[in-house]
Design an enzyme around this catalytic site. Structure first.
Site, mmCIF file in Angstrom:
data_model
loop_
_atom_site.group_PDB
_atom_site.id
_atom_site.type_symbol
_atom_site.label_atom_id
_atom_site.label_comp_id
_atom_site.label_asym_id
_atom_site.label_seq_id
_atom_site.Cartn_x
_atom_site.Cartn_y
_atom_site.Cartn_z
ATOM 1 N N ASP A 25 0.862 -1.193 0.000
ATOM 2 C CA ASP A 25 0.000 0.000 0.000
ATOM 3 C C ASP A 25 0.895 1.238 0.000
ATOM 4 O OD1 ASP A 25 -2.485 1.512 0.214
ATOM 5 O OD2 ASP A 25 -1.889 1.960 2.261
ATOM 6 N N SER A 26 0.297 2.380 -0.349
ATOM 7 C CA SER A 26 1.053 3.627 -0.309
ATOM 8 C C SER A 26 1.481 3.972 1.118
ATOM 9 C CB SER A 26 0.190 4.760 -0.864
ATOM 10 O OG SER A 26 -0.974 4.882 -0.073
ATOM 11 N N GLY A 58 -3.196 9.070 -3.887
ATOM 12 C CA GLY A 58 -4.522 9.394 -4.419
ATOM 13 C C GLY A 58 -4.590 10.654 -5.249
ATOM 14 N N CYS A 88 -4.379 -1.524 -2.049
ATOM 15 C CA CYS A 88 -4.523 -0.089 -2.285
ATOM 16 C C CYS A 88 -5.424 0.071 -3.504
ATOM 17 C CB CYS A 88 -3.142 0.510 -2.557
ATOM 18 S SG CYS A 88 -3.170 2.243 -3.030
ATOM 19 N N ASN A 89 -6.538 0.782 -3.313
ATOM 20 C CA ASN A 89 -7.471 0.965 -4.428
ATOM 21 C C ASN A 89 -6.874 1.823 -5.523
ATOM 22 O OD1 ASN A 89 -10.457 0.007 -3.561
ATOM 23 N ND2 ASN A 89 -9.252 0.603 -1.785
ATOM 24 N N THR A 90 -6.127 2.850 -5.121
ATOM 25 C CA THR A 90 -5.557 3.758 -6.111
ATOM 26 C C THR A 90 -4.595 2.994 -7.024
ATOM 27 O OG1 THR A 90 -5.704 5.460 -4.401
ATOM 28 C CG2 THR A 90 -4.439 6.001 -6.367
ATOM 29 N N GLU A 173 -3.252 9.290 7.998
ATOM 30 C CA GLU A 173 -1.789 9.172 8.116
ATOM 31 C C GLU A 173 -1.274 10.042 9.272
ATOM 32 O OE1 GLU A 173 0.794 7.581 5.844
ATOM 33 O OE2 GLU A 173 -0.884 6.315 5.254
ATOM 34 N N CYS A 207 -11.097 2.867 -0.375
ATOM 35 C CA CYS A 207 -9.719 3.240 -0.056
ATOM 36 C C CYS A 207 -9.379 2.470 1.212
ATOM 37 C CB CYS A 207 -9.600 4.744 0.180
ATOM 38 S SG CYS A 207 -7.977 5.214 0.850
ATOM 39 N N THR A 208 -8.256 1.794 1.204
ATOM 40 C CA THR A 208 -7.950 0.911 2.336
ATOM 41 C C THR A 208 -7.626 1.673 3.621
ATOM 42 O OG1 THR A 208 -5.666 0.712 1.520
ATOM 43 C CG2 THR A 208 -7.230 -1.005 0.881
ATOM 44 N N HIS A 209 -7.441 2.978 3.506
ATOM 45 C CA HIS A 209 -7.247 3.777 4.728
ATOM 46 C C HIS A 209 -8.569 3.977 5.484
ATOM 47 C CE1 HIS A 209 -3.363 4.841 3.028
ATOM 48 N NE2 HIS A 209 -3.067 5.578 4.084
HETATM 49 N N1 DGL Z 1 -4.892 3.332 0.637
HETATM 50 C C1 DGL Z 1 -4.933 3.777 -0.704
HETATM 51 C C2 DGL Z 1 -6.181 3.324 -1.413
HETATM 52 O O1 DGL Z 1 -6.753 2.314 -1.061
HETATM 53 C C3 DGL Z 1 -4.748 5.224 -1.025
HETATM 54 C C4 DGL Z 1 -4.050 6.105 -0.166
HETATM 55 C C5 DGL Z 1 -3.299 7.205 -0.891
HETATM 56 O O2 DGL Z 1 -3.905 8.172 -1.383
HETATM 57 O O3 DGL Z 1 -2.097 7.059 -0.905
HETATM 58 O O4 DGL Z 1 -6.587 3.961 -2.348
#
Ligand code: DGL
Length: 288
Positions: A25-26, A58, A88-90, A173, A207-209
């Site tokens: 992930d990012s 993102g 990570c979705n992005t 974050e 988004c996994t966050h």
């Molecule tokens: N966790 C990431 C996701 O699922 C994105 C977070 C980012 O913007 O870096 O999209």
């Protein structure tokens, strides 16, 4: 007479004892996926890689997210991962297809990279009754239109609206989501989404966050709206994948080892990741 066995032959006879599943992930968001992977597949070895130094992804362009993601995938391959999950979705939205179709055939015919969008789409379609779905995600995920395209391909009767929440990843974050300012942005984005389509009865946290702020999100939603976070869905889907692909399953080592790598500060990663996973952990710095 002494026979020396060449190392490659020992390797072939014994097999590689350490082939973890890579989770990328990012930043910290992928830990919400890893947490459920550890519950569902506790005996497997995992390496988690967070590109915290370059997070958030993102708001970055398609090309940059693709380049960063490919670098991370190659890094995990070089650490003996045969299978990598883009948690990570992005990255899944902007890089997965190209990596699967163009890069993997050049890098290795046996290695695999999987994402989080497809299993989430299948799960939400089973939950919505009104057939109106909302997607909350990063600017990149929303702009890519990956969710509406994937949903409409599989379930053409479903209406999808999206809302980009550019402040949410920085809020997670930096641990600012519980503040008055943090709640303001969460409320604003939820209200925007519901205004776009009041018939929504299921929302994908795309988004996994976002599962980290699930309680804060739910506080601004009507009770009948179901909130789908991806961890359990992705974990079940990976278990199913490994059952359907025994050739990959036997490549994955199962010694319950976990390793954590971050491209940023190790001590802050250890502190935050321990909080998200509810276990004390040791991380290492990595650059690639
Ligand atoms: N966790 C990431 C996701 O699922 C994105 C977070 C980012 O913007 O870096 O999209």
């Amino acid at each position: 007479m002494v026979f020396l066995i060449p190392p490659f032959l020992i390797f072939t006879i014994m097999g590689n004892s350490k082939q973890p599943i890579g989770v990328f992930d990012s930043g910290y968001g992928g830990l919400t996926i890893l947490n459920e992977l550890l519950n569902e597949l506790p005996e497997y070895d995992f390496i988690y890689l967070g590109d915290n130094a370059r997070s958030p992804y993102g708001t970055r362009s398609f090309d940059v997210v693709y380049d960063y993601t490919l670098e991370a995938v190659k890094q995990l391959f070089s650490m003996d991962c045969e299978l990598v999950i883009l948690a990570c979705n992005t990255a899944s939205a902007k890089a997965l297809r190209t990596i699967q179709q163009s890069d993997l055939p050049k890098v290795s015919s046996s290695k695999r990279v999987l994402g989080v969008i497809r299993p989430s789409v299948e799960a939400v379609s089973r939950i919505t009754k009104s057939r109106h779905i909302g997607v909350l995600g990063t600017v990149g995920t929303v702009r890519s239109n990956s969710y509406p395209m994937e949903i409409n391909k599989l379930f053409p009767d479903v209406t999808v609206v999206q809302e980009a929440c550019p402040m949410w990843v920085p809020l997670v974050e930096n641990n600012e989501f519980g503040t008055t300012g943090g709640k303001f942005f969460i409320k604003k984005n939820i209200e925007n989404l519901l205004e776009k389509d009041p018939l929504i009865d299921a929302i994908i946290l795309g988004c996994t966050h976002y599962p980290i702020i699930k309680d804060e999100i739910k506080a601004f939603l009507p009770d009948h709206v179901k909130v789908i976070s991806q961890g359990e869905i992705v974990a079940r889907s990976l278990k199913d994948y490994l059952l359907r692909h025994p050739e990959m399953d036997c490549e994955c080592s199962k010694n319950a080892n976990r390793e954590y790598y971050t491209t940023e500060f190790v001590d802050s990663f250890e502190e935050k990741a321990s909080r998200f996973l509810n276990v004390k952990l040791k991380a290492e710095h990595i650059s690639f």
